[in-house]
Design a protein around this motif. Structure first.
Motif, PDB file in Angstrom:
ATOM      1  N   PRO A  36      39.842  40.277  40.864  1.00  0.00           N
ATOM      2  CA  PRO A  36      39.793  39.128  41.758  1.00  0.00           C
ATOM      3  C   PRO A  36      38.374  38.759  42.198  1.00  0.00           C
ATOM      4  O   PRO A  36      38.098  37.601  42.443  1.00  0.00           O
ATOM      5  CB  PRO A  36      40.630  39.547  42.959  1.00  0.00           C
ATOM      6  N   ILE A  40      37.234  34.935  42.095  1.00  0.00           N
ATOM      7  CA  ILE A  40      36.975  34.190  43.332  1.00  0.00           C
ATOM      8  C   ILE A  40      35.569  33.603  43.319  1.00  0.00           C
ATOM      9  O   ILE A  40      35.372  32.433  43.672  1.00  0.00           O
ATOM     10  CB  ILE A  40      37.221  35.088  44.563  1.00  0.00           C
ATOM     11  N   ARG A  43      35.730  30.651  40.876  1.00  0.00           N
ATOM     12  CA  ARG A  43      36.542  29.522  41.340  1.00  0.00           C
ATOM     13  C   ARG A  43      35.918  28.813  42.542  1.00  0.00           C
ATOM     14  O   ARG A  43      36.077  27.607  42.706  1.00  0.00           O
ATOM     15  CB  ARG A  43      37.950  29.991  41.714  1.00  0.00           C
ATOM     16  N   TYR A  54      30.052  38.058  50.260  1.00  0.00           N
ATOM     17  CA  TYR A  54      31.383  38.359  49.748  1.00  0.00           C
ATOM     18  C   TYR A  54      31.490  39.834  49.362  1.00  0.00           C
ATOM     19  O   TYR A  54      32.497  40.488  49.656  1.00  0.00           O
ATOM     20  CB  TYR A  54      31.699  37.444  48.563  1.00  0.00           C
ATOM     21  N   PHE A 113      40.856  36.860  53.687  1.00  0.00           N
ATOM     22  CA  PHE A 113      40.769  35.508  53.131  1.00  0.00           C
ATOM     23  C   PHE A 113      40.241  34.504  54.155  1.00  0.00           C
ATOM     24  O   PHE A 113      39.553  33.551  53.781  1.00  0.00           O
ATOM     25  CB  PHE A 113      42.101  35.072  52.524  1.00  0.00           C
ATOM     26  N   PHE A 128      38.684  26.416  47.650  1.00  0.00           N
ATOM     27  CA  PHE A 128      39.357  27.508  48.351  1.00  0.00           C
ATOM     28  C   PHE A 128      40.842  27.195  48.499  1.00  0.00           C
ATOM     29  O   PHE A 128      41.698  28.050  48.243  1.00  0.00           O
ATOM     30  CB  PHE A 128      38.720  27.741  49.727  1.00  0.00           C
ATOM     31  N   LEU A 131      42.570  27.637  45.314  1.00  0.00           N
ATOM     32  CA  LEU A 131      42.712  29.070  45.050  1.00  0.00           C
ATOM     33  C   LEU A 131      43.937  29.614  45.784  1.00  0.00           C
ATOM     34  O   LEU A 131      44.740  30.364  45.214  1.00  0.00           O
ATOM     35  CB  LEU A 131      41.449  29.815  45.498  1.00  0.00           C
TER      36      LEU A 131
END
Length: 147
Positions: A36, A40, A43, A54, A113, A128, A131
């Motif tokens: 992931p 992420i 994306r 992050y 998140f 986002f 996603l």
């Protein structure tokens, strides 16, 4: 055709089929699962600073989830150990405690998140939201069949 000649054809046929099988296995590329994190980042089109933020969020998240996983495993050990005794009250309280820790785990995931969303620039919010719309298909593990 003699028996020896027949056996030679069978052996050669088996040898060729084994070689083809080995060649097929070696030439086939394994699927690329970057997890992931990379998905992420890609994306949401994170820049270097966002990736660093992050990665710190991931470190914190893994630590928190790891603690909860240990709690759940300890509680499940106690729960299944209760099979040796007849204490219905203890069993019920352990099930409630497992549920409570599972709920805390989901809250940690949700906050993770929220934190990811906070590091997004306004231009990345649509990505986002997209996603999140794809959440189930993105994070559903393909190696686990449905029960």
């Amino acid at each position: 055709m003699s028996k020896n000649r027949f056996y030679i054809f069978v052996i050669v046929g088996l040898l060729i089929s084994n070689l083809l099988l080995v060649a097929f296995v070696l030439m086939r590329k394994p699927p690329h699962h970057s997890g992931p994190r990379d998905l992420i980042i890609k994306r949401l089109h994170f820049n270097e600073d966002q990736v660093m933020e992050y990665d710190e969020l991931i470190r914190q998240h893994r630590m928190q989830i790891g603690e909860k996983e240990h709690e759940i495993m300890d509680l499940k050990t106690q729960y299944y150990s209760s099979l040796k005794k007849d204490n219905k009250k203890s069993e019920d309280s352990l099930v409630l405690e497992i549920g409570k820790v599972s709920m805390e785990t989901e809250k940690i995931n949700f906050k993770h998140f929220q934190d990811i969303k906070k590091i997004c620039h306004p231009s990345q919010i649509k990505n986002f939201n997209d996603l999140i719309n794809d959440f189930e298909s993105l994070f559903n593990r393909p190696d686990k069949p449905p029960h």
